[in-house]
Design a protein around this motif. Sequence first.
Motif, short mmCIF file in Angstrom:
data_model
loop_
_atom_site.label_atom_id
_atom_site.label_comp_id
_atom_site.label_asym_id
_atom_site.label_seq_id
_atom_site.Cartn_x
_atom_site.Cartn_y
_atom_site.Cartn_z
N GLN A 1 0.81 -1.22 0.00
CA GLN A 1 0.00 0.00 0.00
C GLN A 1 0.85 1.27 0.00
O GLN A 1 0.33 2.37 -0.20
N ASP B 1 3.10 1.88 -2.22
CA ASP B 1 3.67 2.09 -3.55
C ASP B 1 3.34 3.45 -4.14
O ASP B 1 3.97 3.88 -5.10
N HIS B 2 2.37 4.19 -3.53
CA HIS B 2 2.09 5.53 -4.05
C HIS B 2 3.29 6.46 -3.83
O HIS B 2 3.49 7.41 -4.58
N GLN C 1 -5.11 8.59 -3.66
CA GLN C 1 -4.48 7.35 -4.09
C GLN C 1 -4.80 6.22 -3.12
O GLN C 1 -5.07 5.09 -3.54
N GLN C 2 -4.80 6.50 -1.83
CA GLN C 2 -5.13 5.49 -0.84
C GLN C 2 -6.57 5.01 -0.99
O GLN C 2 -6.86 3.82 -0.85
N GLU D 1 -8.34 5.09 -3.83
CA GLU D 1 -8.45 4.33 -5.07
C GLU D 1 -7.84 2.94 -4.94
O GLU D 1 -8.26 2.00 -5.63
N ASP D 2 -6.84 2.80 -4.07
CA ASP D 2 -6.20 1.50 -3.87
C ASP D 2 -6.99 0.61 -2.91
O ASP D 2 -6.71 -0.59 -2.82
#
Length: 269
Positions: free
Chosen positions: A35, A37-38, A157-158, A160-161
């Motif tokens: 998680q 990786d953003h 981003q978190q 969407e992941d």
Amino acid sequence: MNERDFADLAVGHALNALSEADERAYQEALAGNPQWDHHVRGAVDTVAALSASVEPVEPPSAVRASLFARISELPQDSAEPRDVRTSADDEDFAALGIAPAASVREPVALRSSGRSGWGTKRWFALAASFAAVLVLGFGAVTVSQFFAPPAAVVALQQIEDAPDAQSASATMSDGTVATAHWSPSTGQSVLVADGMPELADGTTYELWFVRGETPIAAGTFQPDPDGKATAVLQGQMHTGDVIAVTIEPAGGSPDGTPSTDPVVAVATA
């Protein structure tokens, strides 16, 4: 390793400036925490953007001298005397635009420190890379602070992941589409819009959770000059909340309730 430490390593990885030990730690942390990786994508994108947009700048001689003085203060291990004018050292100095001295002085081994994991030659490379940026007035910041994406981008981003990511959209009267993104598991919600009208001086956009008939203030934001906005809503979103935006005085509604009708309202149920 915590997430902040990983973010620092991600920047070093994007710059190809990690020691073998740090690279292993980076890869192990990424494998155990996918998680994060953003941070990797953000660092890579930022390095690419800087490479494409920043014109080369010749740093003043005083800056070079200061950088070399700082580098010389790094812990160094003793070693057998050798000719300091090796081809690798010539390359380091050539990259900085400095000709190596013709005289030979007592050398020291520039080996990487076990504590930091960053070899001295890596500091030469990073010093050369960042000298121009620092000279232009960014001041003293950590590498992670320099490359860190905005909090709203990280939150988006978190979301969407997340496996339970959801979104809904609504259209403003001028045709601008606003999209709400949220995830119960992350406890975050973000509004994204492109083309929002420019506001008059002394005003701001304010976000609201509308819960039944009750509006709950969730922060203010200003779009960029192109009308783009990515804003995190402050507070916990509940199932069925409507996410609304009003125009309020700078700093937000003085009494904590909307003073104008919403310019957009996104139903989430």
